[in-house]
Each structure stands twice: as structure tokens, then as C-alpha cells.
Design an enzyme around this catalytic site. Structure first.
Site, PDB file in Angstrom:
ATOM      1  N   ASP A  21       4.974   9.508  -5.418  1.00 49.48           N
ATOM      2  CA  ASP A  21       5.154   7.307  -5.325  1.00 49.48           C
ATOM      3  C   ASP A  21       6.240   6.676  -6.051  1.00 49.48           C
ATOM      4  OD1 ASP A  21       4.865   5.278  -3.688  1.00 49.48           O
ATOM      5  OD2 ASP A  21       3.185   5.289  -4.492  1.00 49.48           O
ATOM      6  N   SER A  22       6.030   5.808  -6.444  1.00 54.20           N
ATOM      7  CA  SER A  22       6.453   4.658  -6.866  1.00 54.20           C
ATOM      8  C   SER A  22       5.768   4.343  -7.988  1.00 54.20           C
ATOM      9  CB  SER A  22       7.362   3.304  -6.610  1.00 54.20           C
ATOM     10  OG  SER A  22       6.402   2.759  -5.514  1.00 54.20           O
ATOM     11  N   CYS A  84       5.449   7.732  -0.913  1.00 51.94           N
ATOM     12  CA  CYS A  84       6.111   6.455  -0.994  1.00 51.94           C
ATOM     13  C   CYS A  84       6.859   6.020   0.541  1.00 51.94           C
ATOM     14  CB  CYS A  84       7.110   6.319  -1.929  1.00 51.94           C
ATOM     15  SG  CYS A  84       7.946   4.765  -2.046  1.00 51.94           S
ATOM     16  N   GLU A 163      -1.138  -3.196  -7.028  1.00 51.81           N
ATOM     17  CA  GLU A 163      -1.244  -2.804  -8.406  1.00 51.81           C
ATOM     18  C   GLU A 163      -2.167  -3.630  -9.748  1.00 51.81           C
ATOM     19  OE1 GLU A 163       1.576  -0.827 -10.196  1.00 51.81           O
ATOM     20  OE2 GLU A 163       2.614  -0.349  -8.010  1.00 51.81           O
ATOM     21  N   CYS A 195       3.448   0.906   4.052  1.00 54.98           N
ATOM     22  CA  CYS A 195       3.377   1.064   2.223  1.00 54.98           C
ATOM     23  C   CYS A 195       2.139   1.424   1.529  1.00 54.98           C
ATOM     24  CB  CYS A 195       4.056  -0.435   1.442  1.00 54.98           C
ATOM     25  SG  CYS A 195       3.839  -0.381   0.254  1.00 54.98           S
ATOM     26  N   HIS A 197       0.607   1.254  -0.603  1.00 51.17           N
ATOM     27  CA  HIS A 197      -0.174   0.777  -2.032  1.00 51.17           C
ATOM     28  C   HIS A 197      -1.044  -0.287  -0.854  1.00 51.17           C
ATOM     29  CE1 HIS A 197       2.686   0.842  -4.728  1.00 51.17           C
ATOM     30  NE2 HIS A 197       2.044   0.587  -5.502  1.00 51.17           N
TER      31      HIS A 197
END
Ligand code: DGL
Length: 282
Positions: A21-22, A84, A163, A195, A197
Site C-alpha cells: 500500500d502507499s 491500495c 494517518e 480507500c 484508510h
């Protein structure tokens, strides 16, 4: 993408699954894989130096994803999960023919699950700018059911909130209300958290959308698809783990200590052994 492997597993079934993932969001997918496939090893890479992917171009995401896949191949992975949505949208189909192990993303499984749960055929998708503007969820959903109505909305601020670990309280609620207001009044009965996140902000999103709207987290269905894929290819781990390395290993492109701390909030067991690697060299 023919790679000399750094690590070789005598029994391919014992090799790890590469997940990337990013940043930290893909850990929501790792959590689900660990839950559904506890015998599998995982090698995770989070591109913490180059996050966010959601606002970058297709070409850049393809280049980043190619480097990460090369790195994962040096760890001897037997399959890859692109955990991702943005990389799944932009890079997966482009890179698939070059990858010598089975590879899956999170978008198709998420679309499949949403199509199965919707009652009225009206589905909302939230994700990064990249995922929403690619139209990939709409196209998979319409392949499954051509009369499906799909409404997309990019919610870029959700990523830094996640994050930062700012998951509850006034600020996430305010941001969620402002992004989701339109979707709330659109008649959708299903919302895809498109997404990796966003599942971390599930309480705020659920509160704004209300009980009538089912939230779909593609991570669950991704783990189901992975299980089927491993089964079909005869790659399911026998669960013996005689050989090489730990059950899970974590790599990042920056800030390994921060990643260790954050991962502790998502994964059942804390991690301390994340290593930083120079991903641009792959
Ligand atoms: N992991 C990305 C995704 O699922 C979101 C974060 C980012 O923009 O990099 O699309």
C-alpha cells in the site's frame, strides 16, 4: 518483471504473500488476511515516503507499483495483493502481464461484495481523487449489473486524518459530514469504502450515513478472493513454517518507528521489526 529472488522457499506454499500500500492503510487488508488465513506468512511494504498516492498521476503510480513488486519478488513472495485502491485502479492491469506470480487488487472484490449486498442497485463509492476519477468501481459494478447506479465522491482529507490517528471526535465528524452530505440524500443503500484508510474512520462514516446504508469494506472480500486464488493454484500454506523467516515482516520507505507505533493500532499483535528500504533502487 523477471527477478532474481533473494529468498527461495523449497516448498512454494511456505512462501509469503506480498501485500503493499502507499502507507499504513493496507494494514486493514493485512488484518483481514491474518484473520481469514492465519497459516499464511505476509511480507508487507508501506510506501510511507511517497504517500499519498491518491493525488498522483497514473504514470507515477505505475512506476511506484513496479518498484514495489520488484522488491516483493526479492522476498520470494508466492502471490501479491495490491492493498491500495489507487494502485489497483491505475497499475494492476498494466503490470499484471509482467508479474510472474498471481496478483490481485482490492477493487474487484469490493465491487463484487457491494453488488451482492445492495437491495436497490444504488451504490456510493468513496475513495481518493485517483480512484474516483479512474471510474474503475463504476465499470466493475456495471459489468456485474448494467442497471446499477453508482455515485462516486473523493474524500482526500480522510487519508491524513487516518494517518494522524485522528479517528474520532469533532474534526473527523465535521469532515465526514461535509464530504458525505450529498451521498446521504442520494438514495444509495450501500457505500463502498474504496480507500484502504477509510475503514479506520468507519465509526464517523457510519454515523453520518445512518443505519440504512451498508458500509462495504473491500478488505474482507479481498481476503476471500485471495483464499480462492491460493486454493486454485495449489499455493495454500500447509501451516508448518519450518523454514525461513518470521510469519509477518514489514518494510517501509520511511519512518519505520512511526509505522511500528501506528501498526499497533490496527493489527492484533504489535510490531517492532519494521525495516526501511531504499525503494527507488528497485
Ligand atoms: N491507500 C490509498 C488507497 O487505498 C489511499 C492513500 C493514498 O492516497 O495514498 O487508495
Amino acid at each position: 518483471m523477471e527477478e532474481a529472488r533473494g529468498i527461495q522457499y523449497g516448498d512454494r506454499r511456505e512462501a509469503p504473500i506480498g501485500v503493499f500500500d502507499s502507507g499504513v492503510g493496507g494494514l486493514t487488508v493485512v488484518r483481514e488476511i491474518l484473520h481469514q488465513l492465519p497459516a499464511e506468512r505476509i511480507t508487507y511494504f508501506g510506501d510511507t515516503a511517497r504517500v499519498p498516492y491518491g493525488s498522483k498521476s497514473r504514470e507515477t503510480i505505475i512506476r511506484y507499483s513496479r518498484q514495489i513488486i520488484r522488491f516483493l519478488m526479492t522476498r520470494g513472495v508466492k502471490a501479491i495483493v495490491v492493498a491500495c485502491n489507487t494502485a489497483s485502479a491505475y497499475a494492476l492491469e498494466e503490470l499484471r502481464p509482467q508479474v510472474e506470480v498471481p496478483i490481485i487488487g482490492v477493487v474487484k472484490p469490493g465491487a463484487k461484495m457491494a453488488a451482492a449486498v445492495t437491495r436497490n442497485g444504488k451504490i456510493g463509492v468513496i475513495g481518493t481523487e485517483g480512484t474516483i476519477s479512474s471510474g474503475i468501481y463504476t465499470s466493475f459494478l456495471k459489468d456485474l449489473r448494467p442497471d446499477m447506479q453508482v455515485l462516486g465522491k473523493a474524500c482526500p482529507l480522510f487519508v491524513p486524518l487516518a494517518e494522524e490517528g485522528w479517528l474520532e471526535g469533532e474534526v473527523p465528524m465535521l469532515v465526514a459530514r461535509s464530504y458525505l452530505e450529498e451521498l446521504c440524500h442520494s438514495g444509495i443503500d450501500t457505500l463502498i469504502l474504496g480507500c484502504t484508510h477509510y475503514p479506520l474512520l468507519r465509526p464517523a462514516i457510519a454515523e453520518v450515513m445512518g443505519p440504512e446504508v451498508t458500509l462495504v469494506n473491500p478488505a474482507y472480500e479481498t481476503a476471500v478472493s485471495l483464499q480462492n486464488l491460493l486454493q486454485e493454484q495449489g499455493l495454500r500454506s500447509p501451516g508448518i513454517h519450518k523454514g525461513t523467516g518470521p510469519l509477518c515482516e514489514f518494510f517501509v520507505s520511511d519512518a519505520a518507528d512511526w509505522f511500528n507505533r501506528f501498526a499497533g493500532r490496527i493489527l492484533p499483535a504489535g510490531i517492532t521489526n519494521t525495516r526501511q528500504i531504499p525503494i527507488e533502487e528497485y
